[in-house]
Design a protein around this motif. Structure first.
Motif, mmCIF file in Angstrom:
data_model
loop_
_atom_site.group_PDB
_atom_site.id
_atom_site.type_symbol
_atom_site.label_atom_id
_atom_site.label_comp_id
_atom_site.label_asym_id
_atom_site.label_seq_id
_atom_site.Cartn_x
_atom_site.Cartn_y
_atom_site.Cartn_z
ATOM 1 N N GLU A 20 0.679 -1.098 0.185
ATOM 2 C CA GLU A 20 -0.024 -0.112 0.068
ATOM 3 C C GLU A 20 0.706 1.205 0.079
ATOM 4 O O GLU A 20 0.607 2.204 -0.879
ATOM 5 N N ASP A 55 2.926 1.336 -3.599
ATOM 6 C CA ASP A 55 2.159 1.255 -4.761
ATOM 7 C C ASP A 55 2.817 0.227 -5.375
ATOM 8 O O ASP A 55 3.108 0.256 -6.609
ATOM 9 N N ARG A 80 6.389 -3.002 -9.995
ATOM 10 C CA ARG A 80 5.788 -1.514 -9.919
ATOM 11 C C ARG A 80 4.643 -1.545 -11.010
ATOM 12 O O ARG A 80 4.850 -2.417 -11.749
#
Length: 266
Positions: free
Chosen positions: A17, A20, A51
């Motif tokens: 979180e 990301d 990512r």
């Protein structure tokens, strides 16, 4: 799931979180995975993450590791998938150890399994033996010379030396568990095996294993093998290599499976 494992998974989800990212694989490394933790050993949690697509579409070099300060005996850090795959091409032993850890915490999607499937073809006996020999030499030089030595450091020289022996004998990546190496490579009934198993039993029982008189039988074995593998590593084959195209495909597949199309592109 144990309370500690639950805490680790919660921390990993928090990292997802905050950063990301999506964590593709996470495991225990270090002494707990190797099979000789002390009662006060940290939890060495390592992970591979990816990512969003747009992060990789940049002209700038970006940081490709995530690290968290050690807290409550949790040592947590990870590598971006692109970094991990580049190191995989070099037959990076820590990464190869992560992938066979007996203590996994998370495995999301097919990526870790796909890398494991390629590993035998990408494995470099020469590169890995150099790594383990360097580790053994450094730890032996720093901790195990002199009349009194830091006893627990024997494991940190024995394990990489036995890993060299595994590579020489079997030509593949050594198993991560110390006892598996001992059982396979130290003769049953030998004085050496008895001394090693006694020392392992002490460590597993929670003995302090601080400075004590050095164990001559183990020192003799290590000195002999260090000298031997200094010579032997020069004749070890580098491996097949040639997996660049497959890893490019794997990286693109991981992006697609994890994120779909780029979030900036719709």
């Amino acid at each position: 799931m144990s309370p500690v494992s639950r805490q680790i998974v919660e921390q990993l989800k928090r990292i997802e979180e905050e950063e990301d990212v999506r964590i593709l694989y996470a495991c225990e490394s270090g002494s707990r995975a190797w099979g000789f933790p002390s009662k006060d050993s940290d939890y060495d949690v390592r992970f591979i993450y990816i990512r969003p697509v747009e992060w990789y579409l940049s002209i700038f070099e970006k940081r490709d590791v995530i690290e968290r300060p050690i807290s409550d005996k949790l040592d947590i850090n990870g590598w971006d998938l692109k970094k991990a795959l580049r190191l995989f091409l070099k037959s990076n032993p820590p990464l190869l150890e992560w992938l066979q850890s007996p203590i996994p915490y998370m495995e999301n999607g097919p990526v870790a399994g796909l890398i494991r499937g390629i590993a035998p073809r990408a494995f470099s006996p020469s590169s890995c033996m150099h790594h383990y020999l360097h580790m053994a030499k450094g730890n032996y030089r720093e901790y195990l010379q002199g009349e009194r030595v830091k006893i627990k450091k024997y494991f940190y020289v024995l394990r990489p030396i036995l890993a060299c022996a595994w590579i020489e004998t079997y030509g593949g990546m050594p198993p991560i568990e110390f006892l598996t190496l001992v059982d396979a490579l130290v003769p049953n009934g030998s004085e050496l095996k008895g001394v090693i198993l006694d020392l392992l039993a002490r460590k597993m029982a929670g003995d302090e294993l601080d400075y004590e008189p050095r164990i001559e039988r183990i020192n003799e074995f290590l000195e002999e093998k260090l000298a031997y593998y200094e010579r032997a590593v020069l004749g070890i084959k580098p491996g097949m290599g040639g997996q660049e195209h497959r890893l490019d495909e794997l990286f693109r597949e991981a992006l697609q499976v994890t994120w779909g199309t780029s979030r900036t592109g719709g």
